[in-house]
Design an enzyme around this catalytic site. Structure first.
Site, PDB file in Angstrom:
ATOM      1  N   ASP A 199       0.928  -1.101  -0.138  1.00  0.00           N
ATOM      2  CA  ASP A 199       0.022   0.106   0.051  1.00  0.00           C
ATOM      3  C   ASP A 199       0.791   1.259   0.155  1.00  0.00           C
ATOM      4  OD1 ASP A 199      -1.790   2.003   0.518  1.00  0.00           O
ATOM      5  OD2 ASP A 199      -2.930   0.920   2.038  1.00  0.00           O
ATOM      6  N   HIS A 200       0.856   1.886  -1.044  1.00  0.00           N
ATOM      7  CA  HIS A 200       1.665   3.152  -1.207  1.00  0.00           C
ATOM      8  C   HIS A 200       1.268   4.113  -0.371  1.00  0.00           C
ATOM      9  CE1 HIS A 200       4.887   5.160  -3.130  1.00  0.00           C
ATOM     10  NE2 HIS A 200       4.724   4.763  -4.218  1.00  0.00           N
ATOM     11  N   ARG A 201       0.344   3.998   0.371  1.00  0.00           N
ATOM     12  CA  ARG A 201      -0.132   5.126   1.528  1.00  0.00           C
ATOM     13  C   ARG A 201       0.755   4.870   2.711  1.00  0.00           C
ATOM     14  NH1 ARG A 201      -6.443   4.134   1.909  1.00  0.00           N
ATOM     15  NH2 ARG A 201      -5.535   2.138   2.097  1.00  0.00           N
TER      16      ARG A 201
END
Length: 485
Positions: free
Chosen positions: A455-457
């Site tokens: 998850d790039h968040r």
């Protein structure tokens, strides 16, 4: 002395976190049966597991709410039980044998505790043998054959009739199919269960009966020909009266589309993966790794401790735990409502397992506390229970990181979907012999592809790349894993 009868509804209990309904798979009792405290009365399938549901009340079954294959919501009536209350010291000749035992069990309470539901206080009393399901055959109606028409269509004398498997004898009554799995199997192969003789109790058609029908040899399909009418010259083809009639090919039915309801585990998988795609901006990175050292390390461990063998999956799980200790950002989830990232204190490791009911992800809680041998034992037992459908729903939720060994399907790589609401997933491809450069020389090594979907968040490429590189280094040089334990 008067016997007072009253009924009680047993409601479908809460079967686990987030489960609002369950599909009835198979009733274990029938109307009129006498049940005891904690006797299993029905088998249901939730979105997470197949569960045997015990009844907390003793008495006689007067109603079953729902048929096999029907979905029942939690909190709605499941079964109605009639209990007979007799004043102390009283007894009547009409009282069923052993009824006092049922009253004793009811006063003692049930010791069975289902998730989100308990039936009492203390151990259950004596239990009676579970009644067997029986089905009485229905009388058959006489079959009257109609008179053949003058120009009837009939198969030639040499044609053999088509064998339909294991046909039921005329007049034996309709077949009973309880399991939705059996009904689905028969439907997929175009088999009418009514033509089969059930080998289960009371003539119930089981999966083995359908499979036996599929394996049964079939005769040649008859070719229908028109039988000419001597009195009708137009009944012959052509102008020559001696010309035989043209054969009429048998009609071939057009197969209908197979419609599979999106229910149970399949529905949960679809909902979770769709939500993951909608909410998580995922990225996948991958690297090839020389797994020769890892394979040799496993062989050495198992040779030294044959009574506690470890699997490659257990070693990969140990490597993941080492990487998550170094990069805890990946052992996290995003709280969208609170606008925050929550890093978990413990690693609740999910293991993707393919089962007959679909892809399940059983969870090993606080996996970082387990030794490598304990990891191997837990993984073996957990995946076996998941495939058997005996894991409780609580063991299928709450994961913080998932390990997916898709190499068992013979594939090298994948871009898997993150198991929502987790933040990352490590995938492992098959281990195969490939040419590899070692110290400037070409050699044949055992190579695998590792992929990380994250998850790039929760992190950027530096953290994700560092984690994957650490995993690959430990696969290539297991000594690094020991140095970091």
């Amino acid at each position: 002395m008067t016997t007072v009868a009253h009924t009680r509804d047993f409601l479908l209990p809460d079967l686990g976190e987030g489960l609002a309904e369950a599909e009835i798979v198979q009733w274990r009792v029938a109307v009129g049966d006498v049940v005891t405290v904690d006797q299993i009365v029905v088998e249901v399938e939730t979105a997470k597991a197949v569960v045997d549901v015990p009844c907390p009340y003793p008495g006689r079954v007067v109603a079953l709410h729902g048929a096999a294959g029907e979905v029942r919501p939690v909190g709605q009536p499941l079964i109605t039980i009639e209990s007979l209350d007799v004043p102390p010291g009283a007894g009547t000749p009409a009282e069923p044998a052993g009824h006092a035992t049922y009253r004793e069990e009811e006063r003692a309470g049930s010791g069975n505790v289902l998730i989100g539901y308990g039936t009492g206080h203390g151990a259950a009393g004596r239990r009676r043998r579970r009644p067997r399901l029986t089905v009485a055959p229905e009388p058959a109606a006489p079959i009257v054959a109609p008179e053949p028409a003058a120009s009837a269509v009939a198969p030639p004398p040499h044609a053999a009739p088509t064998d339909t498997g294991r046909p039921r004898p005329t007049g034996s009554g309709p077949s009973l199919v309880i399991s939705p799995i059996v009904r689905r199997l028969a439907r997929e192969h175009g088999i009418d269960p009514a033509t089969l003789t059930g080998s289960g109790p009371g003539g119930v058609v089981r999966r083995a009966d359908v499979e036996a029908a599929l394996a049964a040899p079939t005769g040649p399909t008859p070719v229908l020909t028109s039988v000419p009418d001597p009195a009708d010259p137009t009944s012959r083809s052509g102008t020559d009266p001696a010309t035989p009639a043209d054969p009429v090919p048998a009609a071939r039915p057009v197969a209908d589309d197979l419609v599979i309801p999106l229910t149970g585990v399949r529905k949960v998988i679809a909902d979770k993966l769709s939500r993951s795609r909608r909410e998580i901006p995922e990225v996948t990175i991958w690297v090839d790794a020389d797994a020769t050292g890892l394979v040799q390390t496993r062989a050495a461990i198992n040779a030294a401790r044959p009574d506690q063998p470890v699997s490659l999956l257990a070693l990969l799980a140990r490597i993941c735990l080492s990487g998550l200790r170094r990069y805890p950002q990946l052992n996290a989830r995003v709280d969208g409502e609170g606008q925050r990232i929550v890093q978990s204190a413990g690693v609740h490791l999910g293991i993707a397992a393919q089962t007959d009911r679909g892809l399940l992800v059983p969870v090993l809680r606080d996996a970082q506390r387990l030794t490598t041998a304990e990891l191997a034992a837990e993984l073996a037992g957990t995946t076996a229970a998941a495939r058997a459908g005996t894991l409780p729903p609580a063991r299928l939720t709450g994961g913080t990181f998932t390990l997916n060994n898709y190499g068992v399907f013979g594939v090298d790589g994948s871009t898997p979907i993150i198991n929502h609401p987790e933040a990352a997933l490590l995938g492992v491809g098959r281990i195969v012999d490939k040419p590899w450069v070692v110290d400037g020389q070409l050699a044949v090594r055992k190579v695998t592809q590792l992929s990380l979907t994250f998850d790039h968040r929760v992190c950027d490429g530096g953290v994700a790349g560092g984690f994957l590189r650490h995993v690959a280094d430990c696969v290539e040089q297991p000594a690094l894993l020991i140095a970091n334990v």
